[in-house]
Design a protein around this motif. Structure first.
Motif, PDB file in Angstrom:
ATOM      1  N   LEU A  95      44.564  39.847  50.721  1.00  0.00           N
ATOM      2  CA  LEU A  95      45.708  40.175  49.871  1.00  0.00           C
ATOM      3  C   LEU A  95      45.998  38.999  48.952  1.00  0.00           C
ATOM      4  CD1 LEU A  95      48.003  42.114  49.085  1.00  0.00           C
ATOM      5  CD2 LEU A  95      49.418  40.992  50.831  1.00  0.00           C
ATOM      6  N   ILE A  96      45.973  39.262  47.653  1.00  0.00           N
ATOM      7  CA  ILE A  96      46.345  38.261  46.659  1.00  0.00           C
ATOM      8  C   ILE A  96      47.405  38.871  45.757  1.00  0.00           C
ATOM      9  CG2 ILE A  96      45.557  36.705  44.835  1.00  0.00           C
ATOM     10  CD1 ILE A  96      42.688  37.130  45.886  1.00  0.00           C
ATOM     11  N   LEU A  97      48.564  38.252  45.734  1.00  0.00           N
ATOM     12  CA  LEU A  97      49.639  38.630  44.824  1.00  0.00           C
ATOM     13  C   LEU A  97      49.817  37.485  43.837  1.00  0.00           C
ATOM     14  CD1 LEU A  97      52.068  39.754  47.647  1.00  0.00           C
ATOM     15  CD2 LEU A  97      50.738  41.299  46.189  1.00  0.00           C
ATOM     16  N   PHE A  98      49.967  37.801  42.566  1.00  0.00           N
ATOM     17  CA  PHE A  98      50.140  36.710  41.607  1.00  0.00           C
ATOM     18  C   PHE A  98      50.950  37.169  40.410  1.00  0.00           C
ATOM     19  CE2 PHE A  98      46.217  38.827  40.426  1.00  0.00           C
ATOM     20  CZ  PHE A  98      46.148  38.782  39.038  1.00  0.00           C
ATOM     21  N   ALA A  99      51.634  36.206  39.827  1.00  0.00           N
ATOM     22  CA  ALA A  99      52.443  36.453  38.631  1.00  0.00           C
ATOM     23  C   ALA A  99      51.972  35.498  37.551  1.00  0.00           C
ATOM     24  CB  ALA A  99      53.923  36.230  38.929  1.00  0.00           C
ATOM     25  N   HIS A 100      51.540  36.056  36.424  1.00  0.00           N
ATOM     26  CA  HIS A 100      51.055  35.242  35.310  1.00  0.00           C
ATOM     27  C   HIS A 100      51.952  35.465  34.104  1.00  0.00           C
ATOM     28  CE1 HIS A 100      48.349  34.626  31.721  1.00  0.00           C
ATOM     29  NE2 HIS A 100      48.433  33.433  32.271  1.00  0.00           N
ATOM     30  N   ALA A 101      52.471  34.365  33.555  1.00  0.00           N
ATOM     31  CA  ALA A 101      53.346  34.418  32.384  1.00  0.00           C
ATOM     32  C   ALA A 101      54.530  35.350  32.625  1.00  0.00           C
ATOM     33  CB  ALA A 101      52.567  34.858  31.134  1.00  0.00           C
ATOM     34  N   ALA A 102      55.081  35.282  33.849  1.00  0.00           N
ATOM     35  CA  ALA A 102      56.194  36.156  34.214  1.00  0.00           C
ATOM     36  C   ALA A 102      57.452  35.381  34.562  1.00  0.00           C
ATOM     37  CB  ALA A 102      55.789  37.054  35.383  1.00  0.00           C
ATOM     38  N   HIS A 103      57.399  34.045  34.494  1.00  0.00           N
ATOM     39  CA  HIS A 103      58.566  33.210  34.789  1.00  0.00           C
ATOM     40  C   HIS A 103      58.525  31.990  33.874  1.00  0.00           C
ATOM     41  CE1 HIS A 103      61.340  30.549  36.932  1.00  0.00           C
ATOM     42  NE2 HIS A 103      61.830  31.644  37.523  1.00  0.00           N
ATOM     43  N   PRO A 104      59.641  31.641  33.246  1.00  0.00           N
ATOM     44  CA  PRO A 104      59.605  30.555  32.255  1.00  0.00           C
ATOM     45  C   PRO A 104      59.230  29.191  32.822  1.00  0.00           C
ATOM     46  CG  PRO A 104      61.872  31.245  32.715  1.00  0.00           C
ATOM     47  CD  PRO A 104      60.976  32.262  33.339  1.00  0.00           C
ATOM     48  N   ALA A 105      59.568  28.933  34.078  1.00  0.00           N
ATOM     49  CA  ALA A 105      59.286  27.619  34.662  1.00  0.00           C
ATOM     50  C   ALA A 105      57.962  27.567  35.413  1.00  0.00           C
ATOM     51  CB  ALA A 105      60.418  27.209  35.604  1.00  0.00           C
ATOM     52  N   TYR A 106      57.390  28.743  35.712  1.00  0.00           N
ATOM     53  CA  TYR A 106      56.161  28.797  36.490  1.00  0.00           C
ATOM     54  C   TYR A 106      55.196  29.790  35.831  1.00  0.00           C
ATOM     55  CZ  TYR A 106      58.882  26.371  40.031  1.00  0.00           C
ATOM     56  OH  TYR A 106      59.666  25.456  40.692  1.00  0.00           O
TER      57      TYR A 106
ATOM     58  N   VAL B 213      43.201  39.710  32.688  1.00  0.00           N
ATOM     59  CA  VAL B 213      44.349  40.333  33.338  1.00  0.00           C
ATOM     60  C   VAL B 213      45.574  40.153  32.448  1.00  0.00           C
ATOM     61  CG1 VAL B 213      45.779  40.365  35.408  1.00  0.00           C
ATOM     62  CG2 VAL B 213      43.342  39.806  35.594  1.00  0.00           C
ATOM     63  N   PRO B 214      46.290  41.227  32.119  1.00  0.00           N
ATOM     64  CA  PRO B 214      47.495  41.079  31.298  1.00  0.00           C
ATOM     65  C   PRO B 214      48.582  40.317  32.034  1.00  0.00           C
ATOM     66  CG  PRO B 214      47.321  43.331  32.124  1.00  0.00           C
ATOM     67  CD  PRO B 214      46.037  42.638  32.478  1.00  0.00           C
ATOM     68  N   SER B 215      49.487  39.741  31.285  1.00  0.00           N
ATOM     69  CA  SER B 215      50.602  39.026  31.901  1.00  0.00           C
ATOM     70  C   SER B 215      51.423  39.988  32.751  1.00  0.00           C
ATOM     71  CB  SER B 215      51.482  38.385  30.831  1.00  0.00           C
ATOM     72  OG  SER B 215      52.016  39.378  29.965  1.00  0.00           O
ATOM     73  N   GLY B 216      52.089  39.436  33.758  1.00  0.00           N
ATOM     74  CA  GLY B 216      52.909  40.260  34.645  1.00  0.00           C
ATOM     75  C   GLY B 216      52.588  39.979  36.096  1.00  0.00           C
ATOM     76  N   ILE B 217      52.980  40.908  36.956  1.00  0.00           N
ATOM     77  CA  ILE B 217      52.807  40.774  38.410  1.00  0.00           C
ATOM     78  C   ILE B 217      51.683  41.706  38.855  1.00  0.00           C
ATOM     79  CG2 ILE B 217      53.916  41.186  40.640  1.00  0.00           C
ATOM     80  CD1 ILE B 217      56.558  40.379  39.304  1.00  0.00           C
TER      81      ILE B 217
END
Length: 254
Positions: A3-14, A136-140
Protein backbone atom coordinates in the motif's frame (compact mmCIF):
# COMPACT_ATOMS: atom_id res chain seq x y z
CA UNK A 1 5.09 -3.22 -0.39
CA UNK A 2 1.33 -3.49 -0.61
CA UNK A 3 0.00 0.00 0.00
CA UNK A 4 1.39 3.36 -1.07
CA UNK A 5 -0.57 6.54 -0.43
CA UNK A 6 0.89 9.83 -1.59
CA UNK A 7 0.00 13.46 -2.11
CA UNK A 8 1.82 15.45 -4.78
CA UNK A 9 1.42 19.23 -5.05
CA UNK A 10 -1.57 19.01 -2.70
CA UNK A 11 -0.26 21.00 0.29
CA UNK A 12 1.55 24.36 0.22
CA UNK A 13 4.19 23.41 2.80
CA UNK A 14 4.73 19.82 1.66
CA UNK A 15 4.96 19.30 -2.11
CA UNK A 16 5.25 15.54 -1.62
CA UNK A 17 4.06 13.25 1.17
CA UNK A 18 4.28 9.46 1.13
CA UNK A 19 2.69 6.93 3.49
CA UNK A 20 3.40 3.29 2.70
CA UNK A 21 3.12 -0.18 4.20
CA UNK A 22 5.48 -2.97 3.29
CA UNK A 23 3.88 -6.42 3.48
CA UNK A 24 6.13 -9.47 3.40
CA UNK A 25 6.69 -12.93 4.84
CA UNK A 26 8.06 -12.70 8.38
CA UNK A 27 10.78 -15.20 7.52
CA UNK A 28 12.31 -12.95 4.83
CA UNK A 29 15.37 -11.22 6.33
CA UNK A 30 15.16 -7.44 6.34
CA UNK A 31 17.31 -4.52 7.50
CA UNK A 32 15.54 -1.55 9.06
CA UNK A 33 15.79 1.84 7.37
CA UNK A 34 19.20 3.51 7.35
CA UNK A 35 21.59 5.22 4.98
CA UNK A 36 23.21 2.37 3.07
CA UNK A 37 26.90 1.69 3.62
CA UNK A 38 27.52 0.86 -0.05
CA UNK A 39 25.40 3.81 -1.28
CA UNK A 40 25.50 6.46 1.48
CA UNK A 41 23.14 8.78 -0.39
CA UNK A 42 20.27 6.24 -0.21
CA UNK A 43 17.95 6.03 2.79
CA UNK A 44 15.57 3.12 3.16
CA UNK A 45 15.03 -0.37 4.46
CA UNK A 46 16.65 -3.27 2.69
CA UNK A 47 15.60 -6.76 1.69
CA UNK A 48 18.62 -8.85 2.73
CA UNK A 49 17.66 -11.70 0.42
CA UNK A 50 17.56 -9.73 -2.84
CA UNK A 51 19.50 -6.68 -1.55
CA UNK A 52 16.96 -4.32 -3.09
CA UNK A 53 14.29 -2.26 -1.38
CA UNK A 54 10.59 -1.51 -1.54
CA UNK A 55 10.85 2.23 -0.86
CA UNK A 56 13.81 4.58 -0.67
CA UNK A 57 14.82 8.21 -0.97
CA UNK A 58 18.10 9.94 -1.73
CA UNK A 59 19.81 12.99 -0.29
CA UNK A 60 18.97 14.83 -3.52
CA UNK A 61 15.25 14.13 -3.12
CA UNK A 62 14.71 11.27 -5.55
CA UNK A 63 12.33 8.55 -4.42
CA UNK A 64 11.08 5.23 -5.71
CA UNK A 65 8.55 2.76 -4.37
CA UNK A 66 7.13 -0.52 -5.61
CA UNK A 67 4.16 -2.82 -5.14
CA UNK A 68 3.58 -6.27 -6.55
CA UNK A 69 0.76 -6.79 -9.03
CA UNK A 70 -1.25 -9.68 -7.59
CA UNK A 71 -1.89 -12.38 -10.17
CA UNK A 72 -0.87 -15.86 -8.98
CA UNK A 73 -1.68 -17.39 -12.39
CA UNK A 74 1.23 -15.54 -14.00
CA UNK A 75 3.90 -16.07 -11.34
CA UNK A 76 7.40 -16.87 -12.64
CA UNK A 77 9.70 -18.95 -10.44
CA UNK A 78 12.92 -17.71 -12.09
CA UNK A 79 12.17 -13.96 -12.14
CA UNK A 80 14.72 -11.44 -10.80
CA UNK A 81 13.97 -9.58 -7.58
CA UNK A 82 11.67 -6.63 -8.07
CA UNK A 83 13.33 -4.69 -5.25
CA UNK A 84 16.24 -4.10 -7.62
CA UNK A 85 13.96 -1.88 -9.70
CA UNK A 86 13.70 0.57 -6.79
CA UNK A 87 17.39 0.58 -5.89
CA UNK A 88 18.25 0.79 -9.59
CA UNK A 89 16.54 4.15 -9.84
CA UNK A 90 18.02 5.45 -6.60
CA UNK A 91 21.55 4.62 -7.76
CA UNK A 92 21.07 6.00 -11.28
CA UNK A 93 21.24 9.50 -12.72
CA UNK A 94 18.39 8.95 -15.17
CA UNK A 95 15.36 11.20 -15.03
CA UNK A 96 12.30 9.44 -13.55
CA UNK A 97 10.46 9.08 -16.86
CA UNK A 98 13.55 7.93 -18.75
CA UNK A 99 14.28 5.30 -16.10
CA UNK A 100 10.77 3.86 -16.32
CA UNK A 101 10.97 3.78 -20.11
CA UNK A 102 14.11 1.65 -19.79
CA UNK A 103 12.43 -0.61 -17.24
CA UNK A 104 9.46 -1.08 -19.56
CA UNK A 105 11.75 -2.90 -22.01
CA UNK A 106 12.79 -5.51 -19.45
CA UNK A 107 9.50 -5.72 -17.53
CA UNK A 108 8.45 -9.12 -18.98
CA UNK A 109 11.36 -10.74 -17.11
CA UNK A 110 9.79 -9.87 -13.77
CA UNK A 111 6.72 -10.96 -11.89
CA UNK A 112 4.01 -8.30 -12.04
CA UNK A 113 4.77 -4.94 -10.42
CA UNK A 114 3.92 -1.26 -10.26
CA UNK A 115 6.76 1.24 -9.83
CA UNK A 116 6.69 4.90 -8.82
CA UNK A 117 9.67 7.20 -9.37
CA UNK A 118 10.08 10.93 -8.95
CA UNK A 119 10.81 13.87 -6.69
CA UNK A 120 8.97 17.00 -5.58
CA UNK A 121 8.93 18.20 -9.18
CA UNK A 122 6.97 15.26 -10.56
CA UNK A 123 5.92 11.64 -10.04
CA UNK A 124 5.89 8.97 -12.73
CA UNK A 125 4.27 5.53 -12.77
CA UNK A 126 4.71 2.28 -14.66
CA UNK A 127 2.81 -0.99 -14.25
CA UNK A 128 4.04 -4.10 -16.00
CA UNK A 129 0.42 -5.11 -16.65
CA UNK A 130 -0.35 -1.82 -18.46
CA UNK A 131 3.03 -1.40 -20.13
CA UNK A 132 2.70 2.41 -20.14
CA UNK A 133 4.81 5.12 -18.51
CA UNK A 134 2.58 7.86 -17.16
CA UNK A 135 3.12 11.11 -15.31
CA UNK A 136 0.90 11.17 -12.23
CA UNK A 137 -1.31 14.28 -11.97
CA UNK A 138 -1.14 16.39 -8.85
CA UNK A 139 -3.43 15.36 -6.01
CA UNK A 140 -3.90 12.38 -3.69
CA UNK A 141 -3.27 8.88 -5.01
CA UNK A 142 -3.18 5.30 -3.79
CA UNK A 143 -1.54 2.13 -5.05
CA UNK A 144 -1.96 -1.40 -3.79
CA UNK A 145 -1.55 -4.67 -5.71
CA UNK A 146 -3.36 -3.53 -8.84
CA UNK A 147 -3.25 -0.39 -11.01
CA UNK A 148 -2.76 3.10 -9.61
CA UNK A 149 -5.94 4.37 -7.91
CA UNK A 150 -7.83 1.10 -8.39
CA UNK A 151 -10.65 1.56 -5.83
CA UNK A 152 -9.88 -1.32 -3.51
CA UNK A 153 -11.30 -0.55 -0.04
CA UNK A 154 -7.87 0.00 1.57
CA UNK A 155 -6.95 2.45 -1.21
CA UNK A 156 -10.23 4.36 -0.99
CA UNK A 157 -10.13 4.62 2.81
CA UNK A 158 -6.45 5.46 2.81
CA UNK A 159 -6.90 8.31 0.33
CA UNK A 160 -9.81 9.67 2.36
CA UNK A 161 -7.74 9.61 5.55
CA UNK A 162 -4.78 11.21 3.80
CA UNK A 163 -7.08 13.97 2.55
CA UNK A 164 -8.23 14.53 6.13
CA UNK A 165 -4.63 14.66 7.35
CA UNK A 166 -3.85 17.39 4.82
CA UNK A 167 -6.62 19.56 6.27
CA UNK A 168 -4.34 20.13 9.26
CA UNK A 169 -0.58 20.49 9.59
CA UNK A 170 0.62 17.11 8.26
CA UNK A 171 2.74 15.06 10.63
CA UNK A 172 4.58 11.76 10.55
CA UNK A 173 2.38 10.54 13.39
CA UNK A 174 -0.80 11.21 11.41
CA UNK A 175 0.56 9.46 8.32
CA UNK A 176 1.68 6.42 10.28
CA UNK A 177 -1.66 6.27 12.08
CA UNK A 178 -3.64 6.06 8.85
CA UNK A 179 -1.46 3.13 7.75
CA UNK A 180 -2.45 1.12 10.82
CA UNK A 181 -6.11 0.68 9.87
CA UNK A 182 -7.01 -2.98 10.52
CA UNK A 183 -10.59 -2.86 9.26
CA UNK A 184 -11.12 -5.58 6.64
CA UNK A 185 -13.23 -5.05 3.58
CA UNK A 186 -16.81 -6.26 3.60
CA UNK A 187 -17.80 -9.36 1.58
CA UNK A 188 -19.20 -7.27 -1.28
CA UNK A 189 -16.09 -5.08 -1.44
CA UNK A 190 -13.42 -7.75 -1.85
CA UNK A 191 -11.50 -7.88 -5.12
CA UNK A 192 -11.04 -11.18 -6.93
CA UNK A 193 -7.37 -11.70 -7.71
CA UNK A 194 -7.39 -15.49 -7.75
CA UNK A 195 -6.37 -16.23 -4.16
CA UNK A 196 -9.76 -17.14 -2.68
CA UNK A 197 -12.26 -15.16 -0.61
CA UNK A 198 -10.72 -15.85 2.81
CA UNK A 199 -7.23 -14.74 1.77
CA UNK A 200 -8.67 -11.69 -0.01
CA UNK A 201 -10.25 -10.73 3.32
CA UNK A 202 -7.01 -11.26 5.24
CA UNK A 203 -5.13 -9.02 2.81
CA UNK A 204 -7.85 -6.35 2.57
CA UNK A 205 -6.92 -4.04 5.52
CA UNK A 206 -4.20 -1.43 5.30
CA UNK A 207 -2.34 -3.25 8.08
CA UNK A 208 -2.18 -6.99 7.44
CA UNK A 209 -1.79 -9.60 10.18
CA UNK A 210 -1.57 -13.35 9.57
CA UNK A 211 0.61 -16.16 10.96
CA UNK A 212 3.29 -16.19 8.25
CA UNK A 213 2.75 -12.95 6.32
CA UNK A 214 1.88 -9.41 7.24
CA UNK A 215 2.80 -5.76 7.37
CA UNK A 216 6.46 -5.50 8.36
CA UNK A 217 7.02 -1.74 8.25
CA UNK A 218 5.08 1.51 7.92
CA UNK A 219 6.90 4.48 6.40
CA UNK A 220 6.01 8.17 6.29
CA UNK A 221 8.11 10.61 4.27
CA UNK A 222 7.42 14.34 4.23
CA UNK A 223 9.22 16.53 1.67
CA UNK A 224 8.99 20.13 2.80
CA UNK A 225 8.98 23.17 0.54
CA UNK A 226 11.96 24.44 2.58
CA UNK A 227 14.10 21.52 1.39
CA UNK A 228 13.73 19.54 4.60
CA UNK A 229 12.91 15.84 4.49
CA UNK A 230 11.41 13.87 7.39
CA UNK A 231 11.74 10.09 7.05
CA UNK A 232 9.92 7.96 9.61
CA UNK A 233 9.63 4.19 9.72
CA UNK A 234 7.68 2.15 12.27
CA UNK A 235 8.56 -1.53 12.58
CA UNK A 236 5.51 -3.81 12.79
CA UNK A 237 6.08 -6.97 14.77
CA UNK A 238 4.55 -10.39 14.18
CA UNK A 239 0.97 -10.21 15.40
CA UNK A 240 0.58 -6.58 14.37
CA UNK A 241 2.11 -4.89 17.41
CA UNK A 242 4.03 -1.72 16.68
CA UNK A 243 7.72 -1.73 17.47
CA UNK A 244 10.31 1.03 17.43
CA UNK A 245 9.95 4.06 15.17
CA UNK A 246 12.99 5.49 13.40
CA UNK A 247 12.85 9.22 12.65
CA UNK A 248 15.49 10.97 10.56
CA UNK A 249 15.61 14.49 9.17
CA UNK A 250 17.92 15.91 6.55
CA UNK A 251 18.05 18.73 4.01
CA UNK A 252 18.20 18.08 0.30
CA UNK A 253 21.59 18.40 -1.34
CA UNK A 254 21.82 20.54 -4.44
Amino acid sequence: MCLILFAHAAHPAYPLLIAANRDEYYARPTAIAAFWQDHPHILGGRDLEGMGTWLGVTRKGRFAALTNFRDPSERKTDAPTRGGLVSGFLTSDLEPQAYLEEIALSAPRYNGFSLLTGDIGGVFYFCSREGLVRQVPSGIHGLSNHLLDTPWPKVVRGKQRLQAALAHEPSAEALLDLLHDREPAGPGELPDTGIGTEMERVLSPALIVSPQYGTRASTAVLFGSDGGVSFNECTILRGGETGATLSLRFHLER
